[in-house]
Scaffold this active site. Structure first.
Site, short mmCIF file in Angstrom:
data_model
loop_
_atom_site.label_atom_id
_atom_site.label_comp_id
_atom_site.label_asym_id
_atom_site.label_seq_id
_atom_site.Cartn_x
_atom_site.Cartn_y
_atom_site.Cartn_z
N PRO A 90 45.01 42.86 1.94
CA PRO A 90 45.15 44.19 1.34
C PRO A 90 44.04 45.14 1.78
O PRO A 90 44.13 46.34 1.57
CB PRO A 90 45.08 43.93 -0.17
CG PRO A 90 44.81 42.49 -0.35
CD PRO A 90 44.72 41.81 0.97
N GLU A 117 43.41 36.04 -3.73
CA GLU A 117 42.08 36.11 -4.34
C GLU A 117 41.01 36.44 -3.32
O GLU A 117 39.93 36.87 -3.68
CB GLU A 117 41.73 34.79 -5.03
CG GLU A 117 42.68 34.38 -6.15
CD GLU A 117 43.84 33.50 -5.69
OE1 GLU A 117 44.14 33.47 -4.47
OE2 GLU A 117 44.45 32.84 -6.55
N ARG A 156 61.13 43.90 17.45
CA ARG A 156 62.08 44.92 17.88
C ARG A 156 61.60 45.68 19.11
O ARG A 156 62.41 46.21 19.85
CB ARG A 156 62.33 45.94 16.74
CG ARG A 156 63.06 45.34 15.56
CD ARG A 156 63.42 46.40 14.52
NE ARG A 156 64.36 47.37 15.04
CZ ARG A 156 64.07 48.56 15.52
NH1 ARG A 156 62.83 48.97 15.55
NH2 ARG A 156 65.00 49.35 15.97
N ASP A 171 65.97 54.83 16.45
CA ASP A 171 65.73 54.41 15.07
C ASP A 171 64.69 55.24 14.36
O ASP A 171 63.90 55.95 14.97
CB ASP A 171 65.37 52.93 15.00
CG ASP A 171 66.61 52.08 14.83
OD1 ASP A 171 67.59 52.57 14.25
OD2 ASP A 171 66.60 50.93 15.29
C1 J9Q Z 1 47.20 38.59 1.86
N1 J9Q Z 1 48.17 41.40 -1.03
O1 J9Q Z 1 48.90 43.05 0.94
C2 J9Q Z 1 49.38 44.06 1.68
N2 J9Q Z 1 49.42 43.70 2.94
C3 J9Q Z 1 48.97 42.44 3.01
C4 J9Q Z 1 48.64 42.04 1.74
C5 J9Q Z 1 48.08 40.76 1.29
C6 J9Q Z 1 47.86 40.49 -0.06
C7 J9Q Z 1 47.31 39.26 -0.43
C8 J9Q Z 1 46.99 38.33 0.52
C9 J9Q Z 1 47.75 39.80 2.25
#
Ligand code: J9Q
Length: 249
Positions: A90, A117, A156, A171
């Site tokens: 994230p 985590e 793609r 697209d």
């Molecule tokens: C590994 N939330 O979240 C958004 N893109 C990837 C992730 C993510 C997450 C938790 C663990 C990736």
């Protein structure tokens, strides 16, 4: 193109990578996808790859040694192209069509699936990853679903994976705009009809209608996309006037 996916859930990838577009591309030899079990790189007799956070707090942290082990083993593989190593997390840069196209130019991409985590920061400190990618501001239990999003979006753009190259070009997002509405048979459905222009056979009018619907849709639903969109000066001026509700022009 080759992908290596590093995960604690190798079984998760079986059907998504064997079905549909990606599955066909693998069968055709256009894509090679290896799924690597992170637990193979645990030196623990119970194959543990995570541990409690120093400093306390809830949740487990993905430990550095197995992640280093897996990435270094993949980087050291003889006879394979040097990989571009990506962590799904994230905290990464937001993934979009442009990032997908850029990855599709790599011969080999390693996708490391983090856990929600977190991952021991020393993997980043050591420069283990070339890039860190997020698919959006959502909380996932791990990077597995995000890795599939990346594989599908990147594939793609790999030559031959989508049968008609015009389809990739036409697209959504090629011009930075949302797509126009689509209709197919039946012509009438529950009292709802298809816009006449699409049945008219006037290809210039159809092209114009579609362009107008793309602009209107994008302006209404995703005005944030307009700044980077591929618009003519006339279109930009029109959208400016509409945004200002300037009825005099
Ligand atoms: C590994 N939330 O979240 C958004 N893109 C990837 C992730 C993510 C997450 C938790 C663990 C990736």
């Amino acid at each position: 193109m080759r992908f290596d996916v590093v995960t604690i859930f190798p079984g998760y990838f079986a059907s998504p990578l064997s079905e549909a577009l990606v599955g066909k591309a693998v069968d055709a030899g256009l894509l090679e996808i290896h799924v690597v079990d992170l637990r193979e790189f645990s030196d623990d007799p119970h194959r543990k790859v995570d541990d409690e956070a120093y400093g306390g707090g809830p949740g487990m942290v993905l430990a550095a040694p197995p992640v280093f082990g897996a990435v270094e083993a993949l980087r050291g593989e003889a006879g394979a192209p040097a990989p571009h190593v990506v962590l799904l997390s994230p905290e990464g840069q937001r993934f979009d069509a442009e990032a997908a196209r850029a990855l599709s130019r790599r011969a080999r991409v390693v996708l490391v699936c983090g856990r929600y985590e977190g991952i021991d920061e020393r993997t980043r400190d050591a420069g283990l990853f070339d890039e860190e990618i997020s698919i959006g501001d959502v909380v996932l239990p791990g990077g597995e679903a995000a890795a599939l999003v990346v594989i599908e979006a990147v594939s793609r753009f790999v030559s031959g994976v989508v049968g008609d190259p015009e389809s990739v070009r036409a697209d959504s997002f090629e011009d930075g705009l949302l797509d126009h509405p689509h209709y197919t048979r039946p012509r009438e459905f529950r009292g709802l009809s298809v816009p006449d222009v699409l049945l008219s056979g006037h290809h210039d009018r159809i092209r114009k209608w579609r362009r107008e619907r793309k602009l209107a849709r994008t302006a209404l639903r995703r005005p944030d996309l307009l700044a980077k969109a591929d618009l003519t000066d006339k279109e930009r001026a029109l959208l400016e006037r509409l945004a200002r509700c300037d009825e005099s022009s």
